[in-house]
Design an enzyme around this catalytic site. Structure first.
Site, mmCIF file in Angstrom:
data_model
loop_
_atom_site.group_PDB
_atom_site.id
_atom_site.type_symbol
_atom_site.label_atom_id
_atom_site.label_comp_id
_atom_site.label_asym_id
_atom_site.label_seq_id
_atom_site.Cartn_x
_atom_site.Cartn_y
_atom_site.Cartn_z
ATOM 1 C CG ASP A 160 -1.958 1.100 1.164
ATOM 2 O OD1 ASP A 160 -3.132 0.772 0.919
ATOM 3 O OD2 ASP A 160 -1.611 2.281 1.361
ATOM 4 N NE ARG A 448 -2.681 8.653 -3.121
ATOM 5 C CZ ARG A 448 -2.132 7.448 -3.041
ATOM 6 N NH1 ARG A 448 -2.899 6.380 -3.053
ATOM 7 N NH2 ARG A 448 -0.823 7.307 -2.964
ATOM 8 N NE ARG A 645 -5.537 1.141 -6.550
ATOM 9 C CZ ARG A 645 -6.458 2.094 -6.473
ATOM 10 N NH1 ARG A 645 -7.227 2.365 -7.501
ATOM 11 N NH2 ARG A 645 -6.631 2.780 -5.364
#
Length: 753
Positions: A160, A448, A645
């Site tokens: 992550d 974000r 990802r």
């Protein structure tokens, strides 16, 4: 007592010797970042110095952490690697697959039902391979890592991008794709280009409405979303020492938003306090024995311009609260300037939601300071103008703030308390009315704020700010409200001025929890069976990608020429797609559906050169794959910004894309492409981006001579028969070329198992 205390003591046991040798080789004092890097070399004691931004170096991280959405693919790959157990301490955390809708109890029950197959898979794989498993509801990966696993001077990787949060406890914690994690879990080295160093000198002390969040919001405004690419950001100075450990974590967390490899702080009393408060006095005792090695050398911090590649200085005493956004986390606006900025840009002033939490700002201190604002509003009879929601960072945080009355304070204002999970921060928010796509404003303390990220609505203007500012703006319902100077009217029409936030750094009565949600693995997992149904639409065992045939790629079609910002959210969306993160075929149906086609300025509508018709990007890619026609993707600056990802790399690979050619890459995405056996290329001349036409067929002219440092030549054949030869640079070294030749890095691991 700390998890893995013997491992931690082992790290400290070799640190002095390795750092002293590195200082001798480099011939000068060392930064903290350099000390950790040189003490974690795969070779052990250093034998050479490395050039920043140039040399690829093999490292030996101390541990690995995976969240549930990325853990699925990482563990599916690990199963394919043929190992019996993980080689380093590893944990899996279930935090992404829990939607925020009604409230914690209901939402967690729904997630446990809907994602039972995935949670059972992750639990059984963890049990089999010696991996610590944190159950759904236990909390957000990065908060749990900070509370339980992070330690000063350590190195960890995590699947992550916000793994960097652990820098708040003096680690070098780095976000990676699942294939990188599999390397380390399999007992192999982990490769990284030796980072450049950005120093941030903090003077003064935060006061009033300013918070640690404002430090990173200011840094993001200075450096932009790609200013930290290829670099470690090291914070130091009296301002750093005056800050809480969890505040440091917030700053490091959002280092991902400037593209930094990671961020970190030197070991100090705030870390000692936090470690002791979270039951790790044994780590403090061990760290104190090597304390001088857990921070930068005094000469470095006295003359930082001589030791860092770039230096930023921020006086915390003068730092104003910031509100960053919309649509990008690096567009900073001081609170005093927001009214005029909003008017100039047509941003909606009415705040409809305020959200606090995520891995960025969900600590005890964050919740306490925000609650102090709520408490004032309640006491003065002010009815909040916006809806309000919180996500505690862990069950330990939730239990403790409930015990201390903080949750009760929030609930007096009608706050929704969501599960200890990521929730709205990653698009796991079932927001009523979002499908209407109305223009609106929300404020949150997340990291974000890309378009559509929180609620799927492209017209939601999301602004990032501190938890206390979120509370103030949600209560006022006005984006331009400045709590430093402005007043609010209470229900009796009286003007009320909010006092600056207050809140304890750590709970006075200590942390407490009944069930933290941890499941230890079996001592011997050899008899544990991991079952994946062949008919499942959530999980799919992986088949290896084909190796390179040794020939030039010819007759490739342009799949899409992406225009402007193309993050991993554009390439592989989260939200409702999270349920397919363990099924490569199914999740590939979201490949690049958010990217804007440069030729028609539309998303998910590209030309199929075989039929001349326009269709969705995944459909066209599947058509090319079925016809045996390779394809390539062309992109703009900082391609692959955002989440770590690896699905954003695996999906194109699965659907027949052979190469991605862009102006520049975000670090993690470039590595992910390489790991999956793809060609990650950059224009030697960025202006060549404009030469790419919609009907282009592409031929590689010299791929058979693929070598480190040697650009590749690509022939773009246009529909009218004319051609452009475009030179493409790359950063592949010999071992990375080996990944391409083998078809993927995983293929090499499996071959050597």
């Amino acid at each position: 007592m700390a998890f893995d205390i013997e491992m931690i003591k082992k790290v400290y046991g070799t640190m002095a010797e390795r750092v002293d040798k590195a200082r001798e080789l480099v011939g000068r004092p060392l930064t903290l970042s350099e000390k950790i890097l040189y003490s974690h070399l795969w070779e052990g004691t250093p034998s050479q110095s490395f050039t920043r931004g140039k040399d690829y170096v093999d490292f030996a991280p101390d541990r690995v952490a995976c969240q549930d959405a990325t853990a699925q693919m990482a563990l599916l790959q690990f199963m394919h690697a043929g190992k019996k157990t993980v080689a380093v301490p590893t944990t899996v955390h279930c935090d992404h697959l829990i939607q925020a809708k009604v409230g914690a109890t209901t939402d967690l029950a729904v997630a446990n039902s809907q994602s039972k197959e995935v949670f059972d898979f992750l639990s059984s794989v963890s049990n089999k391979y010696g991996i610590g498993f944190w159950k759904p509801g236990s909390g957000i990966i990065h908060q749990i890592v900070l509370e339980n696993y992070a330690f000063p001077g350590g190195m960890m990787i995590g699947t992550d991008s916000h793994t960097v949060n652990a820098g708040g406890l003096g680690m070098l914690a780095i976000g990676v794709g699942g294939a990188d994690a599999v390397d380390v879990m399999s007992g192999m080295s982990w490769e990284l280009k030796f980072p450049k160093l950005i120093g941030v000198k903090l003077t003064g002390k935060l006061n009033g409405w300013s918070a640690p969040k404002d430090v990173i919001l200011k840094v993001a405004d200075i450096l932009t979303v790609k200013g930290g690419t290829g670099a470690i950001v090291e914070y130091f100075g009296e301002g750093a020492i005056n800050m809480s450990c969890t505040g440091k974590g917030t700053i490091c967390n959002m280092g991902a938003e400037i593209g930094a490899t990671t961020s970190t702080f030197g070991y100090d009393d705030s870390m000692r306090r936090y470690l002791a408060a979270t039951g790790r006095q044994d780590v403090v005792d061990a760290a104190d024995k090597v304390a001088d090695y857990l921070t930068g050398d005094a000469e470095v911090y006295a003359n930082p311009s001589q030791y860092f590649d770039e230096l930023i200085e921020i006086n915390l005493s003068e730092l104003e609260p910031h509100i960053n956004g919309p649509f990008t986390p690096d567009r900073g606006t001081p609170v005093s300037k927001m009214k005029e900025e909003a008017a100039r840009n047509g941003w909606p002033l009415k705040v409809e939601w305020g959200l606090i939490g995520s891995c960025t700002n969900s600590s005890y201190e964050d919740m306490a300071r925000a609650a102090s604002i709520v408490e004032q509003a309640v006491a003065h009879g002010i009815t909040p103008k916006a809806e309000f929601g919180i996500n505690p960072g862990s069950e330990q945080i939730r239990y403790t703030i409930e015990r201390d009355g903080i949750i009760a304070t929030f609930e007096k204002m009608g706050t929704k308390v969501f599960t200890n999970a990521c929730g709205p921060c990653i698009g796991q928010w079932d927001r009523a009315g979002a499908d209407k796509e109305e223009k609106n404003t929300i404020v949150h303390s997340f990291n974000r704020n890309f378009s559509k990220r929180a609620d799927g609505n492209p017209n939601t203007h999301a602004f990032v700010t501190s938890p206390e500012m979120v509370a103030a703006l949600a209560i006022s319902g006005d984006l331009s409200f400045n709590p430093i100077t402005d007043t609010l009217l209470n229900d009796n029409g009286e003007a009320v001025k909010l006092n600056p936030p207050t809140g304890d750094e750590l709970p006075k009565r200590g942390f407490d929890v009944e069930d933290a949600g941890f499941q230890a693995p079996a001592a011997d997992g050899s008899s544990v069976e991991v079952v994946v149904s062949p008919t499942s639409d959530r999980l799919q065992l992986l088949a290896p990608f084909d190796a390179w045939d040794g020939q030039n790629i010819t007759g490739a079609k342009l799949l899409i020429k992406a225009f402007g910002k193309c993050t991993t959210d554009h390439i592989s969306m989260a939200g409702p797609w999270l349920r397919f993160r363990g099924h490569l075929d199914n999740i590939s149906n979201n490949m690049l559906i958010g990217a804007v086609n440069a030729f028609n300025q539309e998303a998910n509508k590209v030309k199929n050169q075989l039929t001349g018709e326009y269709a969705a990007v995944p459909a066209v890619a599947r058509a090319y794959k079925a016809a045996g026609v390779p394809s390539i993707v062309v992109g703009d600056q900082n391609y692959g910004e955002g989440s770590s990802r690896e699905h954003a790399a695996m999906e194109p690979r699965f659907l027949g894309v052979k190469a991605v050619l862009v102006k520049s890459f975000a670090r993690i995405h470039e590595t992910n492409l390489k790991k999956q056996g793809m060609l990650a290329l950059t224009f030697a001349n960025e202006a060549d981006y404009d030469k790419i036409k919609e009907d282009d067929t592409i031929n590689f002219l010299d791929l058979k001579e693929f070598a480190p440092g040697k650009p590749l030549s690509l022939e773009f054949v246009h529909a009218d028969g004319s051609k452009d030869i475009i030179l493409a640079n790359h950063t592949y070294n010999e071992s990375q070329i080996g990944w391409f030749v083998a078809g993927s890095a995983l293929n090499l691991i499996a071959a050597n198992a």
